[in-house]
Design a protein around this motif. Structure first.
Motif, PDB file in Angstrom:
ATOM      1  N   SER A 110     -37.842 -62.692  45.730  1.00 39.85           N
ATOM      2  CA  SER A 110     -39.191 -62.830  45.177  1.00 39.85           C
ATOM      3  C   SER A 110     -39.801 -61.443  45.002  1.00 39.85           C
ATOM      4  O   SER A 110     -39.906 -60.679  45.947  1.00 39.85           O
ATOM      5  CB  SER A 110     -40.094 -63.669  46.088  1.00 39.85           C
ATOM      6  OG  SER A 110     -41.402 -63.725  45.546  1.00 39.85           O
ATOM      7  N   TRP A 112     -42.796 -61.365  43.345  1.00 39.24           N
ATOM      8  CA  TRP A 112     -44.057 -61.891  42.829  1.00 39.24           C
ATOM      9  C   TRP A 112     -45.187 -60.851  42.841  1.00 39.24           C
ATOM     10  O   TRP A 112     -45.477 -60.229  43.865  1.00 39.24           O
ATOM     11  CB  TRP A 112     -44.486 -63.102  43.654  1.00 39.24           C
ATOM     12  CG  TRP A 112     -45.889 -63.528  43.448  1.00 39.24           C
ATOM     13  CD1 TRP A 112     -46.956 -63.289  44.248  1.00 39.24           C
ATOM     14  CD2 TRP A 112     -46.405 -64.264  42.329  1.00 39.24           C
ATOM     15  NE1 TRP A 112     -48.088 -63.827  43.719  1.00 39.24           N
ATOM     16  CE2 TRP A 112     -47.785 -64.427  42.539  1.00 39.24           C
ATOM     17  CE3 TRP A 112     -45.823 -64.800  41.184  1.00 39.24           C
ATOM     18  CZ2 TRP A 112     -48.606 -65.107  41.638  1.00 39.24           C
ATOM     19  CZ3 TRP A 112     -46.637 -65.479  40.295  1.00 39.24           C
ATOM     20  CH2 TRP A 112     -48.004 -65.625  40.533  1.00 39.24           C
ATOM     21  N   ASN A 136     -38.141 -65.296  41.783  1.00 41.01           N
ATOM     22  CA  ASN A 136     -39.571 -65.332  41.462  1.00 41.01           C
ATOM     23  C   ASN A 136     -39.978 -63.933  41.028  1.00 41.01           C
ATOM     24  O   ASN A 136     -40.042 -63.013  41.840  1.00 41.01           O
ATOM     25  CB  ASN A 136     -40.385 -65.761  42.684  1.00 41.01           C
ATOM     26  CG  ASN A 136     -41.869 -65.910  42.365  1.00 41.01           C
ATOM     27  OD1 ASN A 136     -42.337 -65.439  41.325  1.00 41.01           O
ATOM     28  ND2 ASN A 136     -42.601 -66.567  43.253  1.00 41.01           N
ATOM     29  N   PHE A 227     -44.030 -72.532  42.847  1.00 40.61           N
ATOM     30  CA  PHE A 227     -42.898 -71.689  43.224  1.00 40.61           C
ATOM     31  C   PHE A 227     -41.656 -72.538  43.381  1.00 40.61           C
ATOM     32  O   PHE A 227     -41.706 -73.648  43.827  1.00 40.61           O
ATOM     33  CB  PHE A 227     -43.193 -70.938  44.517  1.00 40.61           C
ATOM     34  CG  PHE A 227     -44.392 -70.035  44.389  1.00 40.61           C
ATOM     35  CD1 PHE A 227     -44.287 -68.838  43.719  1.00 40.61           C
ATOM     36  CD2 PHE A 227     -45.622 -70.407  44.897  1.00 40.61           C
ATOM     37  CE1 PHE A 227     -45.378 -68.007  43.605  1.00 40.61           C
ATOM     38  CE2 PHE A 227     -46.714 -69.587  44.775  1.00 40.61           C
ATOM     39  CZ  PHE A 227     -46.598 -68.391  44.121  1.00 40.61           C
TER      40      PHE A 227
END
Length: 227
Positions: A110, A112, A136, A227
């Motif tokens: 991730s 993000w 992500n 998510f």
């Protein structure tokens, strides 16, 4: 015992490392590591046993993040999402991470909200993540160049979060769906691509789950990214 060896110092390294696995605060780990050479080695070995590392909520920079990840040779899930505290990871940090032995075995990454990274760093990291299943990368400024690298390097990809990636075009999405045969779900909330683009993706992969479903007029737009 005064003048003698403390009880905890008699513990074998394997057991000491096992105990340190339960320390989740990186500040506490740093303090523990500074106690003595044996504890420093115990902390290092405990990081190597971890399958998950999350830096979300911590003030981490390129050097500290890459140093810890290099120790985590058994890592499977890596989360360096940006939080309100501002995780300061740059392309240089992603390059450093890409040299860690564990990257090839990661199943989940991730990134993000990491606005300090570009295609250059993402491509470098992803090119080593051949086992990746969940990615992500929402809230970043990546372009189709990153999607091309993902499509080429991640044949096992199952889920992709591209929430708010406004510089990605239909071309990048089509290449990703075409070259990732195991892709099940893709989050495209907030992207600047026409609705027809998503219809094209479903033509390529009818079973593909496009989030949010409201883009295809079958549901309501969620208030928060999925998510």
């Amino acid at each position: 015992m005064e003048g003698g060896e403390a009880q905890i110092d008699r513990l074998p390294m394997d057991l000491l490392a096992h105990i340190f696995v339960f320390i989740t605060c990186f500040k506490d780990l740093a303090q523990t590591s500074s106690v003595c050479g044996k504890w420093r080695e115990g902390v290092k070995q405990s990081i190597g046993r971890r399958e998950k590392l999350s830096f979300a909520g911590w003030k981490m920079d390129d050097e500290s993040t890459s140093r810890l990840v290099r120790y985590a040779y058994g890592l499977r899930e890596l989360d360096i999402s940006k939080s309100r505290w501002g995780c300061q990871i740059t392309d240089y940090g992603l390059y450093q991470l890409s040299t860690a032995k564990c990257i090839a075995n990661l199943s989940s990454i991730s990134l993000w909200g990491m606005t300090g990274i570009t295609d250059k760093g993402v491509v470098q990291l992803i090119s080593r993540a051949s086992s990746l299943q969940h990615l992500n990368i929402g809230g970043t400024f990546i372009t189709d160049e990153s999607l091309f690298a993902i499509a080429t390097s991640c044949p096992h990809l199952k889920t992709a979060v591209l929430w708010g990636c406004r510089h990605v075009t239909e071309n990048g999405l089509v290449v990703l769906v075409n070259k990732c045969p195991k892709l099940v779900t893709i989050n495209v909330w907030g992207m600047r691509v026409p609705v027809d683009s998503f219809v094209t993706l479903l033509t390529i992969r009818p079973a593909l789950q496009i989030v949010p479903k409201s883009l295809l007029n079958i549901g309501s737009i969620p208030l928060l990214p999925v998510f």
